[in-house]
Design an enzyme around this catalytic site. Structure first.
Site, PDB file in Angstrom:
ATOM      1  N   ARG A 100       0.679  -1.370   0.204  1.00  0.00           N
ATOM      2  CA  ARG A 100       0.712  -0.214   0.032  1.00  0.00           C
ATOM      3  C   ARG A 100       1.002   1.639  -0.741  1.00  0.00           C
ATOM      4  O   ARG A 100       2.188   1.445   0.777  1.00  0.00           O
ATOM      5  CB  ARG A 100      -0.955  -0.076   1.391  1.00  0.00           C
ATOM      6  N   HIS A 127      -7.342   1.164  -7.000  1.00  0.00           N
ATOM      7  CA  HIS A 127      -7.240   0.301  -5.543  1.00  0.00           C
ATOM      8  C   HIS A 127      -8.144  -1.042  -6.344  1.00  0.00           C
ATOM      9  O   HIS A 127      -9.197  -1.779  -6.140  1.00  0.00           O
ATOM     10  CB  HIS A 127      -8.187   0.852  -5.041  1.00  0.00           C
ATOM     11  N   GLN A 130     -10.239  -3.895  -4.224  1.00  0.00           N
ATOM     12  CA  GLN A 130     -11.314  -3.131  -3.741  1.00  0.00           C
ATOM     13  C   GLN A 130     -12.551  -3.732  -4.938  1.00  0.00           C
ATOM     14  O   GLN A 130     -13.471  -4.252  -4.765  1.00  0.00           O
ATOM     15  CB  GLN A 130     -10.977  -1.546  -2.629  1.00  0.00           C
ATOM     16  N   CYS A 258     -16.246   1.927   0.121  1.00  0.00           N
ATOM     17  CA  CYS A 258     -15.590   0.831   0.413  1.00  0.00           C
ATOM     18  C   CYS A 258     -14.780   0.984   1.737  1.00  0.00           C
ATOM     19  O   CYS A 258     -14.180   0.046   2.309  1.00  0.00           O
ATOM     20  CB  CYS A 258     -14.138   1.671  -0.796  1.00  0.00           C
ATOM     21  N   ARG A 286     -13.152  -8.192   0.684  1.00  0.00           N
ATOM     22  CA  ARG A 286     -11.904  -8.456   0.239  1.00  0.00           C
ATOM     23  C   ARG A 286     -11.305  -9.832   0.293  1.00  0.00           C
ATOM     24  O   ARG A 286     -10.027 -10.548  -0.017  1.00  0.00           O
ATOM     25  CB  ARG A 286     -11.755  -7.074   1.161  1.00  0.00           C
TER      26      ARG A 286
END
Ligand code: CP
Ligand code: NVA
Length: 301
Positions: A100, A127, A130, A258, A286
Site C-alpha cells: 500500500r 485500488h 477493492q 469501500c 475482500r
C-alpha cells in the site's frame, strides 16, 4: 511472473474467474488450505489500513502461507534505501509483496524489476483489490453486471479508477458526479479511450443517480490529502449521499462504500445504516476475492 498493479493486468476471463473463485471461497473459506504452503508474503504499508491488512493476513493464513506485516517507516526504505534495492533484497527472502503506497510509480518500479510478484493494496491511483471485491459483491447478489449502471458520487480517485477499469470487463455503465476541477486522471482517460468506454460525467449528483442501480461513494479526504481536509469538506458538501439524494434515484438503488466511511460527510448515518448489509459484504468479500487473487498470482487458477 504475475503482478496485480492495476486491473489491466487481468484479461476478461481472468477477471471473471477471480469473481467466481471469490464466491467459492465465500462458501468455503478453507477450500484450498495448502495453496500457499511454504510461501511467505510481505504486507508492506506506507499508509494506514484496517481491511486490507487484516483480510490479506487472514487470506494468506487460510491458504496455508505465512504473512509478515511491514511498515515502511520502520524499514531502511524510510531512511533512503532505494525501492529497487529494497525489492531486490525482499525477493531473496519472500515469495510475494503486497504494498500500500502513496505512489503508483513506486509500485511499477517494483513490479518492473520482475524479481517478486507485487500486488497493489492501494496506491494514489488504483485500488484493484477493492474493485474486485465490489464487483464480486454485485455478482454474488445475482446481478447481471452488464445491465447495471453505477453512479460514483465524489472525487474520481483510486477507488473510482479501479471501478471504471473493472467496468471495461463487466460492461457496467458508469457515471460520476464530481465538482469542477476534479477530472478523471489522464492515465485512466487514456485507457477508457483505448477500450472505447464511455463514462458519463456530471456536476450535479441528482443527475448522475437518475438511472443508477448502484450509488458508490468514498471519502472526501483520501489518505495523504489531510492538508486539504478543510477545503475538500467544503467543496464536496453538495456530494453527500443522503436520503434526499436517494429520492432522485430509482427505488431499487443500492448504496456501496469501500470503507472507511466518514459518517456525516460523504455518506449520512441513515444511508450507511440502510445499506450496511451490502457495505459490510464488500468488506467481507475482500477476504474471499484476495484468496482468488493470490491463487492467480501463483498460477493456481
Ligand atoms: N477499503 C480499504 O482498503 O480499507 P482499509 O483502508 O481499511 O484497508
Ligand atoms: N480513497 C481512499 C480509499 C480508502 C480505502 C483513500 O485513498 O484513502
Amino acid at each position: 511472473m504475475r503482478h496485480l498493479i492495476h486491473l489491466m493486468n487481468l484479461n476478461q476471463d481472468e477477471f471473471f474467474s477471480l469473481l467466481k473463485r471469490g464466491v467459492e471461497f465465500k462458501k468455503n473459506r478453507l477450500l484450498n488450505p495448502n495453496a500457499l504452503k511454504n510461501k511467505s508474503i510481505a504486507l508492506l504499508f506506507e499508509k494506514a489500513s484496517t481491511r486490507t491488512r487484516i483480510s490479506f493476513s487472514i487470506a494468506i493464513q487460510e491458504l496455508g502461507g505465512h504473512y509478515l506485516v511491514l511498515h515502511a517507516n520502520e524499514l531502511q526504505l524510510g531512511r533512503g534505501e532505494t525501492i529497487e534495492d529494497t525489492t531486490n533484497v525482499l525477493s531473496r527472502y519472500l515469495d510475494g509483496i503486497m504494498i500500500r503506497t502513496d505512489s503508483q510509480k513506486k509500485l511499477e518500479i517494483m513490479a518492473n524489476l520482475n524479481v517478486i510478484p507485487v500486488i497493489n493494496g492501494l496506491s494514489d491511483l488504483f485500488h484493484p483489490c477493492q474493485a474486485l471485491a465490489d464487483y464480486m459483491t454485485l455478482y454474488d447478489m445475482g446481478m447481471d453486471l452488464s445491465k447495471l449502471e453505477l453512479a460514483f458520487i465524489g472525487e474520481p480517485n483510486n477507488v473510482f479508477n479501479s471501478l471504471v477499469l473493472g467496468s471495461i470487463f463487466t460492461q457496467t455503465k458508469i457515471s460520476i458526479a464530481a465538482p469542477e476541477g476534479f477530472d478523471i486522471h489522464p492515465r485512466v482517460k487514456e485507457i477508457l479511450k483505448k477500450f472505447n468506454k464511455e463514462v458519463r460525467i456530471y456536476k450535479d449528483p441528482k443527475e448522475a443517480v437518475k438511472n443508477a442501480d448502484v450509488i458508490y461513494t468514498d471519502v472526501w479526504v483520501s489518505m495523504g490529502q489531510e492538508k486539504e481536509a478543510d477545503i475538500r469538506k467544503k467543496i464536496f458538501q453538495p456530494y453527500s449521499v443522503n436520503l434526499e439524494l436517494l429520492k432522485y434515484a430509482p427505488k431499487h438503488v443500492i448504496v456501496m462504500h469501500c470503507l472507511p466511511a466518514h459518517r456525516g460527510e460523504e455518506i449520512t448515518n441513515e444511508v450507511m445504516d440502510k445499506f450496511s448489509s451490502v457495505i459490510f459484504q464488500q468488506a467481507e468479500n475482500r477476504l474471499h476475492v484476495q484468496k482468488a487473487i493470490l491463487e492467480w498470482i501463483y498460477y493456481l487458477i
